[in-house]
Design a protein around this motif. Structure first.
Motif, mmCIF file in Angstrom:
data_model
loop_
_atom_site.group_PDB
_atom_site.id
_atom_site.type_symbol
_atom_site.label_atom_id
_atom_site.label_comp_id
_atom_site.label_asym_id
_atom_site.label_seq_id
_atom_site.Cartn_x
_atom_site.Cartn_y
_atom_site.Cartn_z
ATOM 1 N N ARG A 54 65.801 43.949 25.320
ATOM 2 C CA ARG A 54 66.036 45.127 26.416
ATOM 3 C C ARG A 54 67.094 45.752 26.101
ATOM 4 N NH1 ARG A 54 61.865 43.340 26.830
ATOM 5 N NH2 ARG A 54 60.754 42.270 28.667
ATOM 6 N N SER A 142 63.483 48.256 29.335
ATOM 7 C CA SER A 142 63.793 47.547 30.859
ATOM 8 C C SER A 142 63.564 48.314 32.246
ATOM 9 C CB SER A 142 65.143 47.441 30.810
ATOM 10 O OG SER A 142 65.612 46.348 29.801
ATOM 11 N N GLN A 312 63.980 44.760 38.729
ATOM 12 C CA GLN A 312 65.002 45.551 38.174
ATOM 13 C C GLN A 312 66.415 44.792 38.202
ATOM 14 O OE1 GLN A 312 67.879 47.400 39.445
ATOM 15 N NE2 GLN A 312 68.050 48.346 37.515
ATOM 16 N N GLY A 314 66.777 41.515 38.053
ATOM 17 C CA GLY A 314 66.636 40.430 37.492
ATOM 18 C C GLY A 314 66.437 39.246 38.265
#
Length: 338
Positions: A54, A142, A312, A314
């Motif tokens: 990422r 990402s 977004q 996580g």
């Protein structure tokens, strides 16, 4: 340390060595540059995805944007979805950008190039699928994505929010049966859309449970638009043993059915009962006001937006939600004439 280096097992140099290309080539792919041969780009994206790479560069911060992608912005249900996304975006300090691209199945190739340049917080798509290549490109940068799914059955690795289409079809048909109808027709959506088939299966289940035969002449696949509902209803109502009730797979198709009945001199609901699907704003203003299945479009959009922001950030989250539908009874249904 290179700004683009991943702070765990894999570096750009290792990706480049495995792919047999230079580090600058990998960097171009990671940054969304299109001056890389497509086969090479796909190979690099597969490796980036496989290794969970990422981008972590701080030189190009994400824009505080949530992007919504439709295949047709003039769809009557689009505004409900937009309002749901805008509410969550506003509460989170983000803005919303709208894009129109592709077909009802997937966005077009020109869209992926644009979204990689824009680098939004995330993307909400109104499609039934997302090509594997697009998934890899978004994940490598990402950019999380969620499909709002009134139209299909996404793959297991695609985060999505849908509604209970089978239950909706069952409830609509049961209502007509409880009114006393025995010859019931259905104008569902396109044959290649899972929601159309699910609503048709709900219709068949209700008919079978009630011990009622389904006349093949009273089953039609439309396009969810007024004109299609009108044309198919005309043909169905002019045929032998016409149905005394029709379940339309969208409110727009149901409005077409109402107009077809009027054209043929049939009164609604005295001569023909009609049930729609979606419960868009126009349903309660049709004449007569339309009995319909409420699909919680705005809540679906809100749930998808919240899921997107969790991805977004996580944060662990469920990646498949199905919201309940409900029957809204108005003036377009009644017992059949004696």
């Amino acid at each position: 340390m290179d700004d683009e280096q991943r702070p765990a097992k894999v570096t750009l140099a290792q990706i480049a060595e495995t792919a047999g290309v230079s580090v600058p080539t990998v960097s171009k792919v990671l940054n969304g540059r299109q001056d890389v041969a497509p086969p090479t780009r796909r190979k690099i994206e597969r490796l980036l995805d496989a290794h969970g790479y990422r981008r972590t560069s701080r030189s190009a911060p994400e824009a505080p944007l949530i992007e919504i992608v439709f295949h047709e912005l003039d769809a009557i249900w689009a505004m409900e979805l937009i309002l749901g996304v805008e509410k969550v975006a506003r509460d989170s300090g983000a803005s919303v950008v709208l894009t129109e691209s592709g077909t009802r199945h997937a966005p077009g190739p020109e869209w992926i190039e644009g979204v990689l340049r824009r680098r939004p917080l995330g993307v909400i798509l109104m499609f039934s699928a997302l090509p594997q290549e697009y998934k890899q490109q978004l994940r490598a940068r990402s950019i999380p994505f969620v499909i709002i799914d009134p139209a299909g059955d996404p793959e297991p690795d695609v985060p999505s929010v849908g509604s209970a289409n089978w239950s909706g079809g069952l409830a609509a048909t049961r209502h007509l049966i409880e009114c006393g109808h025995r010859r019931i027709g259905i104008i569902t959506g396109p044959e290649d859309m899972m929601c159309s088939l699910a609503r048709l299966d709900g219709f068949r289940s209700a008919m079978a449970t009630a011990g009622l035969a389904v006349d093949p002449r009273h089953i039609a696949h439309g396009d969810f638009h007024v004109e299609g509902g009108y044309d198919l209803a005309l043909a169905m109502l002019r045929g032998p043993g016409r149905p005394t009730a029709i379940f339309a797979g969208s409110d727009l198709q149901a409005i077409g059915v109402l107009e077809a009945a009027s054209t043929l001199g049939l009164r609604t609901p005295e001569d023909l009962s009609v049930v729609g699907y979606d419960d868009v704003a126009v349903a309660k203003w049709s004449r007569p006001a339309l009995t319909t299945v409420h699909q919680p479009l705005r809540k679906m959009a809100e749930a998808a937006s919240e899921m997107l922001l969790r991805l977004q950030a996580g944060v662990a989250t469920t990646t498949r939600m199905e919201l309940a539908t409900s029957l809204v009874v108005r003036k377009s249904t009644a017992p059949p004439a004696a």
